[in-house]
Scaffold this active site. Structure first.
Site, mmCIF file in Angstrom:
data_model
loop_
_atom_site.group_PDB
_atom_site.id
_atom_site.type_symbol
_atom_site.label_atom_id
_atom_site.label_comp_id
_atom_site.label_asym_id
_atom_site.label_seq_id
_atom_site.Cartn_x
_atom_site.Cartn_y
_atom_site.Cartn_z
ATOM 1 N N ALA A 65 0.979 -1.159 -0.015
ATOM 2 C CA ALA A 65 0.174 0.113 -0.189
ATOM 3 C C ALA A 65 0.761 1.306 0.102
ATOM 4 O O ALA A 65 2.084 1.256 0.383
ATOM 5 C CB ALA A 65 -0.906 -0.079 1.104
ATOM 6 N N GLY A 109 0.671 -4.975 1.065
ATOM 7 C CA GLY A 109 -0.652 -5.053 0.297
ATOM 8 C C GLY A 109 -0.286 -5.809 -0.980
ATOM 9 O O GLY A 109 -1.062 -6.286 -1.637
ATOM 10 N N GLU A 132 4.729 -5.097 7.319
ATOM 11 C CA GLU A 132 4.258 -3.785 7.970
ATOM 12 C C GLU A 132 4.557 -3.653 9.304
ATOM 13 O O GLU A 132 4.927 -2.396 9.900
ATOM 14 C CB GLU A 132 2.669 -4.155 7.781
ATOM 15 C CG GLU A 132 1.946 -3.985 6.750
ATOM 16 C CD GLU A 132 2.096 -5.223 5.848
ATOM 17 O OE1 GLU A 132 2.758 -6.150 5.952
ATOM 18 O OE2 GLU A 132 0.925 -5.381 4.967
HETATM 19 N N1 CAA Z 1 4.688 3.004 -0.866
HETATM 20 C C1 CAA Z 1 4.878 4.260 -1.461
HETATM 21 N N2 CAA Z 1 6.189 4.339 -2.096
HETATM 22 C C2 CAA Z 1 6.941 3.370 -2.272
HETATM 23 C C3 CAA Z 1 6.432 2.177 -1.675
HETATM 24 C C4 CAA Z 1 5.269 2.046 -0.969
HETATM 25 N N3 CAA Z 1 4.655 0.934 -0.727
HETATM 26 N N4 CAA Z 1 7.774 1.047 -2.019
HETATM 27 C C5 CAA Z 1 8.396 1.909 -2.413
HETATM 28 N N5 CAA Z 1 8.001 3.069 -2.578
HETATM 29 C C6 CAA Z 1 8.868 4.320 -3.385
HETATM 30 C C7 CAA Z 1 10.186 4.621 -2.442
HETATM 31 O O1 CAA Z 1 9.748 5.660 -1.790
HETATM 32 C C8 CAA Z 1 10.883 5.227 -3.485
HETATM 33 O O2 CAA Z 1 10.295 6.592 -4.051
HETATM 34 P P1 CAA Z 1 11.147 7.740 -4.373
HETATM 35 O O3 CAA Z 1 12.052 7.251 -5.722
HETATM 36 O O4 CAA Z 1 10.598 8.835 -4.690
HETATM 37 O O5 CAA Z 1 12.482 7.694 -3.253
HETATM 38 C C9 CAA Z 1 10.752 4.384 -4.777
HETATM 39 O O6 CAA Z 1 9.427 3.648 -4.498
HETATM 40 C C10 CAA Z 1 11.921 3.283 -5.001
HETATM 41 O O7 CAA Z 1 12.108 2.467 -3.987
HETATM 42 P P2 CAA Z 1 13.236 2.033 -3.144
HETATM 43 O O8 CAA Z 1 14.289 3.182 -3.415
HETATM 44 O O9 CAA Z 1 13.072 1.771 -1.730
HETATM 45 O O10 CAA Z 1 13.573 0.857 -3.918
HETATM 46 P P3 CAA Z 1 14.848 -0.249 -3.491
HETATM 47 O O11 CAA Z 1 14.732 -1.157 -4.625
HETATM 48 O O12 CAA Z 1 15.645 0.039 -2.667
HETATM 49 O O13 CAA Z 1 13.694 -1.128 -2.590
HETATM 50 C C11 CAA Z 1 11.696 -2.243 -1.709
HETATM 51 C C12 CAA Z 1 12.653 -1.900 -2.759
HETATM 52 C C13 CAA Z 1 12.660 -3.389 -0.927
HETATM 53 C C14 CAA Z 1 10.338 -2.975 -2.254
HETATM 54 C C15 CAA Z 1 11.515 -1.143 -0.889
HETATM 55 O O14 CAA Z 1 11.172 -0.070 -1.622
HETATM 56 C C16 CAA Z 1 10.537 -1.136 0.247
HETATM 57 O O15 CAA Z 1 10.874 -2.012 1.247
HETATM 58 N N6 CAA Z 1 9.381 -0.711 0.110
HETATM 59 C C17 CAA Z 1 8.118 -0.810 0.945
HETATM 60 C C18 CAA Z 1 7.629 -2.099 1.309
HETATM 61 C C19 CAA Z 1 6.604 -2.123 2.407
HETATM 62 O O16 CAA Z 1 6.741 -1.744 3.492
HETATM 63 N N7 CAA Z 1 5.366 -2.662 2.217
HETATM 64 C C20 CAA Z 1 4.315 -2.490 2.876
HETATM 65 C C21 CAA Z 1 3.440 -1.166 2.875
HETATM 66 S S1 CAA Z 1 2.244 -1.072 4.102
HETATM 67 C C22 CAA Z 1 0.688 -1.966 3.492
HETATM 68 O O17 CAA Z 1 1.000 -2.548 2.543
HETATM 69 C C23 CAA Z 1 -0.275 -1.967 4.354
HETATM 70 C C24 CAA Z 1 -1.470 -2.939 3.891
HETATM 71 O O18 CAA Z 1 -1.250 -4.189 4.512
HETATM 72 C C25 CAA Z 1 -2.426 -2.736 2.997
#
Ligand code: CAA
Length: 258
Positions: A65, A109, A132
């Site tokens: 998400a 998500g 999360e």
């Molecule tokens: N939401 C919003 N933006 C996100 C995102 C997310 N879930 N995941 C990645 N992005 C964005 C980053 O902020 C970054 O943006 P900018 O270029 O503007 O800085 C861009 O995407 C690239 O991300 P990274 O630089 O982090 O890319 P990476 O290749 O180094 O890492 C990753 C990839 C391991 C997937 C890392 O991005 C990550 O850990 N993302 C978050 C994963 C996460 O925590 N997901 C759970 C979300 S909460 C949820 O889903 C609630 C639910 O149950 C419904």
């Protein structure tokens, strides 16, 4: 003109739906989920489509998400605006089969979206997780409920409590997914499964999905009764006559979806 963020193309009776937001990690913003729901509702209404393959980019099915949108939220807003429920819940009500074809990250998500699908297949590079807890929240789109049902309590606890992701091979071993293939073969294999499903009678496809889903919602006795009623109802279909006649005449059935 704005670029579509969900692409749909038809492969015979199978729709291929691709999440294609500007970010290859496909953060599941409201706009992306709304576009997905609209695409899926068009598919539900199209009698020529019998099954759908849902996929993301080469880098991610979806990385969860939208953290940017959620970061400033307070409880009152999340609750009163029904965060997640307001749009994601439409996806739970789809009646035609949905096959997730996962490459790269399926996190938060993204993992929950894959688990809402009926069949999940993945490329060797896929990673499934519920991170999360690292954000100070609980999964919100079914992670704590669907993961234990799919993968067992211990694996679900491990994934949700540590936030660490499972590689595709572990996801296969615990039953979270059905198949692992080479990345280049993923879409072809998902479409092949879709075509295998789609050649069957649409009312029977829908009934099979409903019956399997019911097994998660009912006691065994209730589920068996539900299945028996659908089984009996099947004898009202022209396609039951055709399917059995085709078997006895050693030919391919020509289903009319009635
Ligand atoms: N939401 C919003 N933006 C996100 C995102 C997310 N879930 N995941 C990645 N992005 C964005 C980053 O902020 C970054 O943006 P900018 O270029 O503007 O800085 C861009 O995407 C690239 O991300 P990274 O630089 O982090 O890319 P990476 O290749 O180094 O890492 C990753 C990839 C391991 C997937 C890392 O991005 C990550 O850990 N993302 C978050 C994963 C996460 O925590 N997901 C759970 C979300 S909460 C949820 O889903 C609630 C639910 O149950 C419904």
């Amino acid at each position: 003109m704005e670029q579509p963020i969900v692409h749909t193309e038809l492969h015979g009776r199978v729709a291929l739906v691709r999440l294609a937001s500007g970010n290859p990690l496909n953060p599941l913003t409201d706009a992306l989920i709304d576009a997905l729901v609209s695409a899926m509702q068009r598919i539900e209404a199209d009698p020529a489509v019998h099954a759908t393959v849902l996929t993301g980019s080469d880098k991610a099915f979806a990385a969860g998400a939208d953290i940017v949108g959620m970061a400033p939220l307070d409880y009152a807003t999340a609750f009163s605006e029904d965060l997640i429920g307001r749009n994601w819940d439409h996806l739970r009500r789809l009646r035609k089969p949905l096959i997730a074809a996962v490459r790269g990250y399926a996190l938060g998500g993204g993992c929950e979206l894959a688990m809402m699908c009926d069949i999940v297949i993945a490329a060797r590079d896929a990673l499934f997780g519920q991170p999360e807890i690292k954000l100070g929240i609980v999964p919100g789109a079914g992670g704590t409920q669907r993961l234990p049902r799919a993968a067992g309590k211990s694996t679900a606890m491990l994934a949700c409590l540590t936030g660490e992701a499972l590689p595709a091979s572990d996801a296969l071993a615990c039953g979270l997914i059905s198949k692992v293939v080479e990345p280049d073969a993923l879409i072809e294999e998902a479409l092949r499964i879709g075509q295998q499903i789609a050649r069957h009678s649409l009312p029977v496809i829908v009934a099979v999905k409903e019956a399997v889903d019911r097994s998660f919602e009912s006691s065994l006795a209730e589920g068996l009764l539900f299945e028996r009623r659908l089984f009996h109802a099947g004898f009202s279909l022209a396609d039951q006559k055709e399917g059995m006649a085709a078997f006895l005449e050693r030919r391919t059935a020509r289903f009319v979806n009635r």
